[in-house]
Motif scaffolding. Sequence first.
Motif, PDB file in Angstrom:
ATOM      1  N   GLY A   1      -7.677 -11.401 -42.454  1.00 18.01           N
ATOM      2  CA  GLY A   1      -6.886 -11.343 -41.213  1.00 18.01           C
ATOM      3  C   GLY A   1      -5.424 -10.930 -41.532  1.00 18.01           C
ATOM      4  N   SER A   2      -4.811 -10.632 -40.668  1.00 17.90           N
ATOM      5  CA  SER A   2      -3.196 -10.719 -41.346  1.00 17.90           C
ATOM      6  C   SER A   2      -2.456 -11.418 -41.288  1.00 17.90           C
ATOM      7  CB  SER A   2      -2.531  -9.165 -40.255  1.00 17.90           C
ATOM      8  OG  SER A   2      -3.580  -7.959 -40.097  1.00 17.90           O
ATOM      9  N   ALA A   3      -1.174 -11.241 -42.072  1.00 20.48           N
ATOM     10  CA  ALA A   3       0.130 -12.489 -42.403  1.00 20.48           C
ATOM     11  C   ALA A   3       1.406 -11.258 -42.652  1.00 20.48           C
ATOM     12  CB  ALA A   3      -0.669 -13.593 -42.908  1.00 20.48           C
ATOM     13  N   LEU A   4       1.857 -12.085 -42.396  1.00 20.17           N
ATOM     14  CA  LEU A   4       3.349 -11.745 -43.395  1.00 20.17           C
ATOM     15  C   LEU A   4       3.922 -12.737 -43.827  1.00 20.17           C
ATOM     16  CD1 LEU A   4       5.432  -9.768 -42.822  1.00 20.17           C
ATOM     17  CD2 LEU A   4       6.931 -10.450 -41.548  1.00 20.17           C
ATOM     18  N   LEU A   5       4.254 -12.766 -44.798  1.00 18.77           N
ATOM     19  CA  LEU A   5       4.274 -13.512 -46.438  1.00 18.77           C
ATOM     20  C   LEU A   5       6.107 -13.275 -46.782  1.00 18.77           C
ATOM     21  CD1 LEU A   5       2.204 -12.746 -48.619  1.00 18.77           C
ATOM     22  CD2 LEU A   5       1.673 -14.325 -47.086  1.00 18.77           C
ATOM     23  N   VAL A   6       6.830 -14.046 -46.191  1.00 14.76           N
ATOM     24  CA  VAL A   6       8.789 -13.901 -46.546  1.00 14.76           C
ATOM     25  C   VAL A   6       8.742 -14.794 -47.345  1.00 14.76           C
ATOM     26  CG1 VAL A   6      10.307 -14.314 -44.917  1.00 14.76           C
ATOM     27  CG2 VAL A   6       8.179 -13.843 -43.617  1.00 14.76           C
TER      28      VAL A   6
ATOM     29  N   THR B   1      -1.191  -7.305 -51.936  1.00 11.14           N
ATOM     30  CA  THR B   1      -0.122  -7.535 -50.734  1.00 11.14           C
ATOM     31  C   THR B   1       0.447  -6.498 -50.371  1.00 11.14           C
ATOM     32  OG1 THR B   1       1.147  -7.918 -52.859  1.00 11.14           O
ATOM     33  CG2 THR B   1      -0.136  -9.834 -51.067  1.00 11.14           C
ATOM     34  N   ARG B   2       0.497  -6.007 -49.582  1.00  7.68           N
ATOM     35  CA  ARG B   2       1.915  -4.744 -49.062  1.00  7.68           C
ATOM     36  C   ARG B   2       2.960  -5.194 -49.007  1.00  7.68           C
ATOM     37  NH1 ARG B   2      -2.140  -0.523 -48.053  1.00  7.68           N
ATOM     38  NH2 ARG B   2      -0.733   0.743 -48.386  1.00  7.68           N
ATOM     39  N   MET B   3       4.000  -4.334 -49.885  1.00  4.38           N
ATOM     40  CA  MET B   3       4.752  -4.892 -49.667  1.00  4.38           C
ATOM     41  C   MET B   3       6.264  -3.602 -49.229  1.00  4.38           C
ATOM     42  SD  MET B   3       5.348  -5.260 -54.277  1.00  4.38           S
ATOM     43  CE  MET B   3       4.632  -3.609 -54.346  1.00  4.38           C
ATOM     44  N   LEU B   4       7.378  -4.694 -48.629  1.00  2.00           N
ATOM     45  CA  LEU B   4       8.055  -3.488 -47.908  1.00  2.00           C
ATOM     46  C   LEU B   4       9.607  -3.657 -49.163  1.00  2.00           C
ATOM     47  CD1 LEU B   4       7.738  -5.486 -44.262  1.00  2.00           C
ATOM     48  CD2 LEU B   4       6.346  -3.065 -45.348  1.00  2.00           C
ATOM     49  N   GLY B   5       9.785  -2.180 -48.396  1.00  2.17           N
ATOM     50  CA  GLY B   5      10.953  -1.999 -49.990  1.00  2.17           C
ATOM     51  C   GLY B   5      11.869  -1.370 -49.141  1.00  2.17           C
TER      52      GLY B   5
ATOM     53  N   ALA C   1       5.495  -2.039 -41.062  1.00  3.90           N
ATOM     54  CA  ALA C   1       5.230  -3.319 -41.213  1.00  3.90           C
ATOM     55  C   ALA C   1       4.108  -3.304 -39.724  1.00  3.90           C
ATOM     56  CB  ALA C   1       5.601  -4.547 -40.987  1.00  3.90           C
ATOM     57  N   ALA C   2       4.284  -3.063 -38.806  1.00  9.17           N
ATOM     58  CA  ALA C   2       3.679  -3.363 -37.727  1.00  9.17           C
ATOM     59  C   ALA C   2       2.247  -2.431 -38.103  1.00  9.17           C
ATOM     60  CB  ALA C   2       4.244  -2.726 -36.492  1.00  9.17           C
ATOM     61  N   ARG C   3       2.339  -1.157 -38.206  1.00 11.68           N
ATOM     62  CA  ARG C   3       0.573  -0.524 -38.936  1.00 11.68           C
ATOM     63  C   ARG C   3       0.424  -1.146 -40.156  1.00 11.68           C
ATOM     64  NH1 ARG C   3       3.604   5.397 -41.233  1.00 11.68           N
ATOM     65  NH2 ARG C   3       1.012   5.470 -41.466  1.00 11.68           N
ATOM     66  N   LEU C   4       0.881  -1.496 -40.643  1.00 11.20           N
ATOM     67  CA  LEU C   4      -0.385  -2.494 -42.071  1.00 11.20           C
ATOM     68  C   LEU C   4      -0.743  -3.832 -41.399  1.00 11.20           C
ATOM     69  CD1 LEU C   4       2.530  -2.033 -44.798  1.00 11.20           C
ATOM     70  CD2 LEU C   4       0.300  -1.225 -44.796  1.00 11.20           C
ATOM     71  N   LEU C   5       0.321  -4.197 -40.429  1.00 14.59           N
ATOM     72  CA  LEU C   5      -0.242  -5.721 -40.576  1.00 14.59           C
ATOM     73  C   LEU C   5      -1.352  -5.034 -39.057  1.00 14.59           C
ATOM     74  CD1 LEU C   5       2.629  -7.309 -38.993  1.00 14.59           C
ATOM     75  CD2 LEU C   5       1.352  -7.893 -41.105  1.00 14.59           C
ATOM     76  N   ALA C   6      -1.361  -4.403 -38.244  1.00  9.36           N
ATOM     77  CA  ALA C   6      -2.611  -4.108 -37.157  1.00  9.36           C
ATOM     78  C   ALA C   6      -3.988  -3.087 -38.480  1.00  9.36           C
ATOM     79  CB  ALA C   6      -2.056  -2.567 -36.239  1.00  9.36           C
ATOM     80  N   GLY C   7      -4.057  -3.603 -39.600  1.00 10.19           N
ATOM     81  CA  GLY C   7      -4.781  -3.040 -40.122  1.00 10.19           C
ATOM     82  C   GLY C   7      -5.406  -4.313 -40.906  1.00 10.19           C
ATOM     83  N   GLU C   8      -4.992  -4.777 -40.727  1.00  8.27           N
ATOM     84  CA  GLU C   8      -5.674  -6.806 -41.223  1.00  8.27           C
ATOM     85  C   GLU C   8      -4.663  -7.023 -42.413  1.00  8.27           C
ATOM     86  OE1 GLU C   8      -7.588  -8.475 -39.083  1.00  8.27           O
ATOM     87  OE2 GLU C   8      -6.666  -7.422 -38.011  1.00  8.27           O
TER      88      GLU C   8
ATOM     89  N   VAL D   1       0.925  -8.649 -45.120  1.00  9.25           N
ATOM     90  CA  VAL D   1       2.749  -7.842 -45.808  1.00  9.25           C
ATOM     91  C   VAL D   1       3.233  -8.756 -46.083  1.00  9.25           C
ATOM     92  CG1 VAL D   1       3.909  -6.360 -44.687  1.00  9.25           C
ATOM     93  CG2 VAL D   1       1.996  -6.399 -43.578  1.00  9.25           C
ATOM     94  N   SER D   2       3.382  -8.408 -47.616  1.00 12.77           N
ATOM     95  CA  SER D   2       4.968  -9.409 -48.135  1.00 12.77           C
ATOM     96  C   SER D   2       6.453  -8.632 -47.555  1.00 12.77           C
ATOM     97  CB  SER D   2       4.773  -8.973 -49.451  1.00 12.77           C
ATOM     98  OG  SER D   2       5.318  -8.257 -49.976  1.00 12.77           O
ATOM     99  N   VAL D   3       8.018  -9.108 -47.498  1.00 14.43           N
ATOM    100  CA  VAL D   3       8.812  -9.018 -47.119  1.00 14.43           C
ATOM    101  C   VAL D   3      10.014  -9.516 -47.258  1.00 14.43           C
ATOM    102  CG1 VAL D   3       9.064 -10.196 -44.452  1.00 14.43           C
ATOM    103  CG2 VAL D   3      10.192  -8.160 -45.261  1.00 14.43           C
TER     104      VAL D   3
END
Length: 335
Positions: free
Chosen positions: A122-127, A153-157, A184-191, A194-196
């Motif tokens: 499942g999706s999660a946002l790592l902060v 982890t799909r990093m947001l840069g 970010a929303a597209r990545l989270l919708a893809g399970e 995501v790291s920010v």
Amino acid sequence: MSDDEPSLLGPEATAALDDFIRAGGVLIDRLKDMPSDRVGEVLADPVAAVIAVGKKLGVQWQGSIEELVAYAKSRLAGDYAVDEFGFDPEFTERLFLPVMRLLAEKWFRLELRGLENLPADGSALLVANHAGTLPLDAMVLHAAVFDATGRHTRMLGADLVFTTPYSHDFARRIGATVACPEDAARLLAGEQLVSVFPEGFKGLGKRYTDRYRLQRFGRGGFVATAVRSQVPIVPVSIVGSEEIYPMISNASSLAKTLGFPYFPITPLFPWLGVLGLIPLPSKWIIEFGEAITTDELPPGAADDPGTALQITDQVRITIQNSLYRLLDERPGVFF
């Protein structure tokens, strides 16, 4: 490099780099025209040499020499797949992660805590907090999470990463994308995980005297994204990155001229040249905190500034308190 892109090097260095790239292009074109069996012969010795050197350093390459030769051949032929963001899992797992794993385990002696707080699916946002002059913390985090869970982890840069020559291709290839709500929303919708890093360049480029003091976390944009996607927020505390390049000055005038948010002046850089880019072997600890759920918030919470700021402060305070505690528990900076 196009004429409208700023050059980060002097004219002589830029010309030499362009010559090197052109020479590499000629070599690749020649290899493409060779029969496949001949390409294998040409690449076998260089690949074997790279593997041998890497093994002496402790790099655990994925695959045998024959498999890596086949991998190189597929690269030259363009026979590989990336996703809609440009992420190349094969490149990441074969080449990028082994190097980061070596750095994390042997150089930084990374210790992980709270792995049970990472979702298995499942999706999660790592902060996470962000520091260290160069974004090694984001890359080490990627390697640590992958080794612990088998998930990338799909990093947001920041935009600068994707407008700087040469860095944007590498960033895309290892799974990074622009830090915007849409991506970010597209990545989270893809399970995806995501790291920010909400501190951005304010955290990455702060002076050593301000180490482990979190900068502002923005206006809650990452919280709104998590709430809209109804995914948990996992606070991540990283100790160790602050000491790898102790910045004593950001040379603001020079940085402005170069178009950088800062230009690091450390005890070793730029005085020792390339050697000054070797990170100091600080002791690292990464702790994953308990997830903050968002799926039970009322409708419209994502558009409520008060809710976003409240959760932003909760995440920031959680990470800051964890950093202070981990610093007290760490035996020393370099052991």
